[in-house]
Design an enzyme around this catalytic site. Structure first.
Site, PDB file in Angstrom:
ATOM      1  N   ASP A 154      -3.461  -6.117 -11.744  1.00 30.40           N
ATOM      2  CA  ASP A 154      -3.459  -4.868 -10.984  1.00 30.40           C
ATOM      3  C   ASP A 154      -4.946  -4.078 -11.359  1.00 30.40           C
ATOM      4  O   ASP A 154      -5.244  -3.035 -10.606  1.00 30.40           O
ATOM      5  CB  ASP A 154      -2.775  -3.714 -11.874  1.00 30.40           C
ATOM      6  CG  ASP A 154      -1.955  -1.994 -10.480  1.00 30.40           C
ATOM      7  OD1 ASP A 154      -2.269  -2.738  -9.407  1.00 30.40           O
ATOM      8  OD2 ASP A 154      -1.437  -1.330 -10.566  1.00 30.40           O
TER       9      ASP A 154
ATOM     10  N   TYR B  16      -5.731   8.708  -0.702  1.00 26.30           N
ATOM     11  CA  TYR B  16      -6.009   8.935  -1.918  1.00 26.30           C
ATOM     12  C   TYR B  16      -7.489   7.856  -1.489  1.00 26.30           C
ATOM     13  O   TYR B  16      -7.897   7.133  -0.410  1.00 26.30           O
ATOM     14  CB  TYR B  16      -5.435   8.396  -3.044  1.00 26.30           C
ATOM     15  CG  TYR B  16      -5.531   6.658  -2.905  1.00 26.30           C
ATOM     16  CD1 TYR B  16      -6.615   6.152  -3.571  1.00 26.30           C
ATOM     17  CD2 TYR B  16      -4.310   6.673  -2.879  1.00 26.30           C
ATOM     18  CE1 TYR B  16      -6.430   4.875  -3.829  1.00 26.30           C
ATOM     19  CE2 TYR B  16      -4.193   4.891  -2.834  1.00 26.30           C
ATOM     20  CZ  TYR B  16      -5.211   3.764  -2.748  1.00 26.30           C
ATOM     21  OH  TYR B  16      -5.524   2.815  -3.150  1.00 26.30           O
TER      22      TYR B  16
END
Length: 305
Positions: A257, A49
């Site tokens: 995160d 990605y």
């Protein structure tokens, strides 16, 4: 170098709210990332990605806004085994960050020593097939043996359905082992069902295994999301995280995160994400262990209480 983001990529939430939950003094965000910037630290040609840029300055700004004192910056798969972006962030953090690297078998002892000097304290082994290609287990075991001599640990990322086939390898690792995001349980299944019971037994039987009780936004199915002032976000994840915090209070960590790579449905408000914490660590003692004592013991043992 110019990079085009993956189509449909969700950028991190701009202007996060101020958490209502006041973090204990010295709190550590024990799982976050930096991406690029791509024109300074190019993304790996083998990546699955292409993210948005998420710089060290933006990460440290979020740290201060949310009320954290320190960060643990985890190498993102989009950078492969080039840890330059993480190392750059660690050097700029003035001792307030530690890092997790990705390395290959070919890494030299001198390179490992340089990473250690920069603040790296572990390596990440990723078993999520949609994110990385398979690395032979003998190569991973060789790396684990080498980094154990530096006092580093291994971070493992996998999905719950794959634990049965991986557990023998995990239990043979010669280091502390930190599981990302509770091993990604299926929260539509019972918290006392066989799948999560296997994970709890894995932790119970192996005192070197820790778990991050992070990423409810990644695990939740029914929500509600951490948006629009929601104070009871991701309630379907709460029983799983709360169980681990209460069962293994000295071996759990939490992190934002940020900048939340590869989320598909929504991008959470990081302030509201911090407000998830008191739902899973319900007393000041548990909150202090989760956010201060445990990460300090693992990443800054020379300063730990």
């Amino acid at each position: 170098m110019k990079f085009e983001k993956t189509p449909g990529w969700l950028d991190w939430y701009a202007g996060p709210s101020k958490p209502r939950f006041k973090l204990p003094a010295g709190a550590v965000d024990a799982h976050c990332h930096v991406f690029g910037p791509g024109d300074v630290f190019p993304f790996s040609p083998e990546r699955k990605y292409t993210p948005c840029d998420a710089s060290k300055e933006q990460l440290f700004g979020l740290r201060d806004h949310l009320g954290f004192s320190r960060n643990v910056i985890v190498q993102a798969t989009c950078h492969g085994a080039d840890n330059s972006a993480v190392v750059d962030a660690l050097k700029a953090a003035n001792g307030r960050a530690r890092g997790i690297a990705t390395v290959k078998r070919s890494v030299s002892d001198a390179e490992l020593q340089a990473l250690h000097a920069a603040g790296i304290r572990g390596v990440r082994f990723n078993f999520v097939k949609r994110l990385v290609d398979f690395t032979p287990k003998d190569e991973l075991m060789e790396i684990a043996g080498r980094i154990s001599r530096l006092g580093w640990h291994v971070v493992i990322y996998f999905e719950a359905v794959d634990l049965p086939e991986l557990i023998d390898f995990f239990t043979s690792l010669p280091t502390t082992v930190v599981v990302d995001h509770m091993g990604r349980p299926d929260v539509t299944k019972p918290v006392d069902g066989p799948e999560f019971a296997l994970f709890r037994e894995f932790m119970k039987a192996h005192k070197n295994v820790w778990s991050k009780v992070s990423c409810p936004e990644r695990l939740s199915v029914s929500g509600p999301p951490a948006l629009n002032g929601e104070q009871n976000a991701y309630r379907d994840v709460v029983p799983f995280a709360k169980t681990l915090v209460e069962s293994f209070p000295d071996r759990v960590l939490w992190g934002t995160d940020w900048p939340h790579p590869n989320l598909k449905g929504h991008m959470p408000d990081d302030g509201l994400l911090v407000d998830f914490i008191p739902h899973i660590a319900t007393t000041p003692e548990l909150q202090h262990k989760l956010l201060v004592a445990n990460p300090m013991r693992l990443y800054w043992p020379e300063e730990a209480e």
